[in-house]
Scaffold this motif. Sequence first.
Motif, PDB file in Angstrom:
ATOM      1  N   TYR A 250       0.819  -1.198   0.000  1.00  0.00           N
ATOM      2  CA  TYR A 250       0.000   0.000   0.000  1.00  0.00           C
ATOM      3  C   TYR A 250       0.868   1.270   0.000  1.00  0.00           C
ATOM      4  O   TYR A 250       1.965   1.309   0.557  1.00  0.00           O
ATOM      5  CB  TYR A 250      -0.886   0.064   1.240  1.00  0.00           C
ATOM      6  CG  TYR A 250      -1.725  -1.145   1.548  1.00  0.00           C
ATOM      7  CD1 TYR A 250      -2.175  -2.001   0.548  1.00  0.00           C
ATOM      8  CD2 TYR A 250      -2.073  -1.438   2.865  1.00  0.00           C
ATOM      9  CE1 TYR A 250      -2.952  -3.104   0.856  1.00  0.00           C
ATOM     10  CE2 TYR A 250      -2.862  -2.540   3.175  1.00  0.00           C
ATOM     11  CZ  TYR A 250      -3.287  -3.371   2.178  1.00  0.00           C
ATOM     12  OH  TYR A 250      -4.052  -4.465   2.483  1.00  0.00           O
ATOM     13  N   GLY A 272       1.142  -6.398  -7.234  1.00  0.00           N
ATOM     14  CA  GLY A 272      -0.080  -6.955  -6.675  1.00  0.00           C
ATOM     15  C   GLY A 272      -0.296  -6.469  -5.257  1.00  0.00           C
ATOM     16  O   GLY A 272       0.650  -6.385  -4.469  1.00  0.00           O
ATOM     17  N   TRP A 273      -1.521  -6.137  -4.929  1.00  0.00           N
ATOM     18  CA  TRP A 273      -1.905  -5.605  -3.617  1.00  0.00           C
ATOM     19  C   TRP A 273      -1.269  -4.242  -3.321  1.00  0.00           C
ATOM     20  O   TRP A 273      -1.131  -3.854  -2.167  1.00  0.00           O
ATOM     21  CB  TRP A 273      -1.582  -6.600  -2.494  1.00  0.00           C
ATOM     22  CG  TRP A 273      -2.220  -7.935  -2.700  1.00  0.00           C
ATOM     23  CD1 TRP A 273      -3.539  -8.215  -2.853  1.00  0.00           C
ATOM     24  CD2 TRP A 273      -1.540  -9.187  -2.828  1.00  0.00           C
ATOM     25  NE1 TRP A 273      -3.729  -9.559  -3.058  1.00  0.00           N
ATOM     26  CE2 TRP A 273      -2.525 -10.188  -3.048  1.00  0.00           C
ATOM     27  CE3 TRP A 273      -0.204  -9.570  -2.771  1.00  0.00           C
ATOM     28  CZ2 TRP A 273      -2.206 -11.522  -3.216  1.00  0.00           C
ATOM     29  CZ3 TRP A 273       0.115 -10.900  -2.936  1.00  0.00           C
ATOM     30  CH2 TRP A 273      -0.873 -11.857  -3.151  1.00  0.00           C
ATOM     31  N   ASP A 275      -2.368  -1.284  -3.230  1.00  0.00           N
ATOM     32  CA  ASP A 275      -3.463  -0.335  -3.102  1.00  0.00           C
ATOM     33  C   ASP A 275      -2.923   1.078  -2.812  1.00  0.00           C
ATOM     34  O   ASP A 275      -1.770   1.252  -2.411  1.00  0.00           O
ATOM     35  CB  ASP A 275      -4.393  -0.739  -1.964  1.00  0.00           C
ATOM     36  CG  ASP A 275      -5.035  -2.099  -2.170  1.00  0.00           C
ATOM     37  OD1 ASP A 275      -4.406  -2.990  -2.764  1.00  0.00           O
ATOM     38  OD2 ASP A 275      -6.165  -2.294  -1.688  1.00  0.00           O
ATOM     39  N   THR A 294      -3.120   3.435  -9.201  1.00  0.00           N
ATOM     40  CA  THR A 294      -2.689   2.236  -8.500  1.00  0.00           C
ATOM     41  C   THR A 294      -2.997   0.978  -9.298  1.00  0.00           C
ATOM     42  O   THR A 294      -3.842   0.976 -10.194  1.00  0.00           O
ATOM     43  CB  THR A 294      -3.371   2.145  -7.133  1.00  0.00           C
ATOM     44  OG1 THR A 294      -4.800   2.132  -7.313  1.00  0.00           O
ATOM     45  CG2 THR A 294      -3.003   3.330  -6.245  1.00  0.00           C
ATOM     46  N   SER A 295      -2.317  -0.112  -8.905  1.00  0.00           N
ATOM     47  CA  SER A 295      -2.552  -1.417  -9.526  1.00  0.00           C
ATOM     48  C   SER A 295      -3.290  -2.350  -8.578  1.00  0.00           C
ATOM     49  O   SER A 295      -3.117  -3.575  -8.622  1.00  0.00           O
ATOM     50  CB  SER A 295      -1.220  -2.023  -9.987  1.00  0.00           C
ATOM     51  OG  SER A 295      -0.768  -1.358 -11.146  1.00  0.00           O
ATOM     52  N   ASP A 296      -4.077  -1.788  -7.717  1.00  0.00           N
ATOM     53  CA  ASP A 296      -5.112  -2.455  -6.936  1.00  0.00           C
ATOM     54  C   ASP A 296      -6.025  -1.333  -6.459  1.00  0.00           C
ATOM     55  O   ASP A 296      -5.938  -0.223  -6.970  1.00  0.00           O
ATOM     56  CB  ASP A 296      -4.516  -3.281  -5.791  1.00  0.00           C
ATOM     57  CG  ASP A 296      -5.371  -4.510  -5.439  1.00  0.00           C
ATOM     58  OD1 ASP A 296      -6.619  -4.379  -5.462  1.00  0.00           O
ATOM     59  OD2 ASP A 296      -4.815  -5.579  -5.170  1.00  0.00           O
ATOM     60  N   ASP A 297      -6.911  -1.599  -5.509  1.00  0.00           N
ATOM     61  CA  ASP A 297      -7.881  -0.578  -5.116  1.00  0.00           C
ATOM     62  C   ASP A 297      -7.199   0.764  -4.816  1.00  0.00           C
ATOM     63  O   ASP A 297      -6.224   0.824  -4.069  1.00  0.00           O
ATOM     64  CB  ASP A 297      -8.642  -1.021  -3.866  1.00  0.00           C
ATOM     65  CG  ASP A 297      -9.441  -2.285  -4.084  1.00  0.00           C
ATOM     66  OD1 ASP A 297      -9.712  -2.650  -5.247  1.00  0.00           O
ATOM     67  OD2 ASP A 297      -9.812  -2.931  -3.073  1.00  0.00           O
ATOM     68  N   VAL A 326      -5.864  -1.462 -12.064  1.00  0.00           N
ATOM     69  CA  VAL A 326      -6.369  -2.779 -11.673  1.00  0.00           C
ATOM     70  C   VAL A 326      -7.366  -2.566 -10.536  1.00  0.00           C
ATOM     71  O   VAL A 326      -7.192  -1.676  -9.708  1.00  0.00           O
ATOM     72  CB  VAL A 326      -5.230  -3.710 -11.201  1.00  0.00           C
ATOM     73  CG1 VAL A 326      -5.766  -5.093 -10.858  1.00  0.00           C
ATOM     74  CG2 VAL A 326      -4.133  -3.819 -12.245  1.00  0.00           C
ATOM     75  N   ALA A 327      -8.419  -3.380 -10.500  1.00  0.00           N
ATOM     76  CA  ALA A 327      -9.370  -3.439  -9.375  1.00  0.00           C
ATOM     77  C   ALA A 327     -10.234  -2.180  -9.274  1.00  0.00           C
ATOM     78  O   ALA A 327     -10.557  -1.552 -10.279  1.00  0.00           O
ATOM     79  CB  ALA A 327      -8.645  -3.752  -8.076  1.00  0.00           C
ATOM     80  N   GLU A 360     -10.464  -4.328 -14.591  1.00  0.00           N
ATOM     81  CA  GLU A 360     -10.376  -5.532 -13.763  1.00  0.00           C
ATOM     82  C   GLU A 360     -10.847  -6.747 -14.553  1.00  0.00           C
ATOM     83  O   GLU A 360     -12.031  -6.861 -14.871  1.00  0.00           O
ATOM     84  CB  GLU A 360     -11.218  -5.364 -12.496  1.00  0.00           C
ATOM     85  CG  GLU A 360     -11.272  -6.589 -11.619  1.00  0.00           C
ATOM     86  CD  GLU A 360      -9.895  -7.161 -11.318  1.00  0.00           C
ATOM     87  OE1 GLU A 360      -9.658  -8.339 -11.654  1.00  0.00           O
ATOM     88  OE2 GLU A 360      -9.047  -6.423 -10.767  1.00  0.00           O
ATOM     89  N   TYR A 365     -14.554  -8.728  -8.955  1.00  0.00           N
ATOM     90  CA  TYR A 365     -13.955  -7.515  -8.395  1.00  0.00           C
ATOM     91  C   TYR A 365     -14.294  -6.292  -9.243  1.00  0.00           C
ATOM     92  O   TYR A 365     -13.550  -5.325  -9.271  1.00  0.00           O
ATOM     93  CB  TYR A 365     -12.437  -7.702  -8.262  1.00  0.00           C
ATOM     94  CG  TYR A 365     -12.082  -8.890  -7.403  1.00  0.00           C
ATOM     95  CD1 TYR A 365     -12.118  -8.811  -6.009  1.00  0.00           C
ATOM     96  CD2 TYR A 365     -11.769 -10.115  -7.977  1.00  0.00           C
ATOM     97  CE1 TYR A 365     -11.821  -9.911  -5.218  1.00  0.00           C
ATOM     98  CE2 TYR A 365     -11.471 -11.218  -7.194  1.00  0.00           C
ATOM     99  CZ  TYR A 365     -11.507 -11.116  -5.815  1.00  0.00           C
ATOM    100  OH  TYR A 365     -11.225 -12.213  -5.040  1.00  0.00           O
TER     101      TYR A 365
END
Length: 477
Positions: A250, A272-273, A275, A294-297, A326-327, A360, A365
């Motif tokens: 994060y 990954g992850w 956020d 970002t590449s997650d939330d 992503v996400a 996504e 998701y």
Amino acid sequence: MKEANTELVVYPVPEGAAGNPDFSVKVRRPQGEWQPLFCHNVKVDMHEVCNASMVSFDCSGPVELEIVKNGGVVKEAVVRPLSADINCECEGNVMLLRLDGPRQLSLEADGERFHNLHIFANPMDENIPAIAGSEVLTLEPGTHVTAEIQETLASLPAAEKPKVVYFAPGIHRLDPARLEVPSNTVIYIAGGAVVYGGFICSHVHDVQIRGRGVLYMSDFKKTTYYRGVEISYSRNISIEGITVIDPPHYTVLLGQSERIDIRNIKTFSTRGWSDGIDMMACSDVKIDRVFLRTSDDCIAIYASRGDYQGDTRRVAVTRSILWADVAHPANIGTHGNHEGNGDVIEDILFHDIDILEHHEPQPDYWGCLAINAGDNNTVQNVTYEDIRIEPFELGELFNVRVLQNLKYNPAPGKIIRNILFRNICYSGSCTNPSHVAGYDETRRVENVRFQNVTINGRLLDLSQDVVIGAYVSQIKS
């Protein structure tokens, strides 16, 4: 643009920092002298990691930018968010922008979103600490042993003012890579400073982490799971003005903390992850004028998770730009106290937001604005208003479900209720329907309202644009 008494601050070039040669950029006051800007390299997108560019400076009013694309002619260029309504003049490989003041922008030449130029025109920094004074530890570029920083801080004389750690312009490496910050301390990262490392605020209070500098984390392996700033069991913490590049995890973690103020931070992530801002068991959190690519939330709002236990309430996200390669741009509700009666996530506001991407591949998701209540959570009193959603690659607009995600949730959620979507507009070709669904007769979704929500210029139609599942009541448009 007529003459203006604009203040303009350009930061020193951080010798040795990772630069990107795609663009050459200059800035000036209207009709003033051009000043060159350093183009940082920022990695974007986990699907296929790409090198984009970023420049930043401070201004108090109108400025002009000249951007040269060092690789061919530019036929057309778009400035996003589109709501900024900024025109780009193009001639050959030269682009000219006129800004009316501080902005967070993406300049995209000939539709290029992954090798684009991010422009951060910050407001003037009105509270730069003096580098002289018995309470100030000034760090010149170099390698800094974090234990020695902590010892020096402890030895500084007590004063009415907070103690200050001032990172001067240049490259700084923390050894080890994260500095634990004591209470009553200001961490100031000057414009032109690049810090290889992050900061931890654990069981502390009254800490500020601010400035116009950069946390550069691209050299750290994903398996370190380092965050840009980690705040746990703390109160009265603020983060302002800094940029975080490619954190392994994060950008900001908030765990069981209260009275948190995050303003004008910018981030880019590819792991990954990775956020943007994630919170667990927190209260009274204000997030304002952030730019999160970002590449997650981009933002995730949870209750209990791991060591952090409790409800989450009174969170406001305002005047911000969310770009989820992503996400989800915004996600609420996944984690809570699944072993007990669950937690409450309530009184959440997203106001005046631009969403620039949602991509996504996994339908479970999907959702630019998602509430997925798991772990016996109650999610209630959530408002999304004045939100502009630009064309996105893959997903859906809204996803409101009580569910049990077997990857993350030992138990399904309890209830979602009192959700308002108001003054939201979307223009784009990805028109997958949104979803609203409960879990069973006792785990329901209640009172979801759509007011002045438009899709490509027409009002949202519940029968056409939303799949309404079982165990849902009082859904209105």
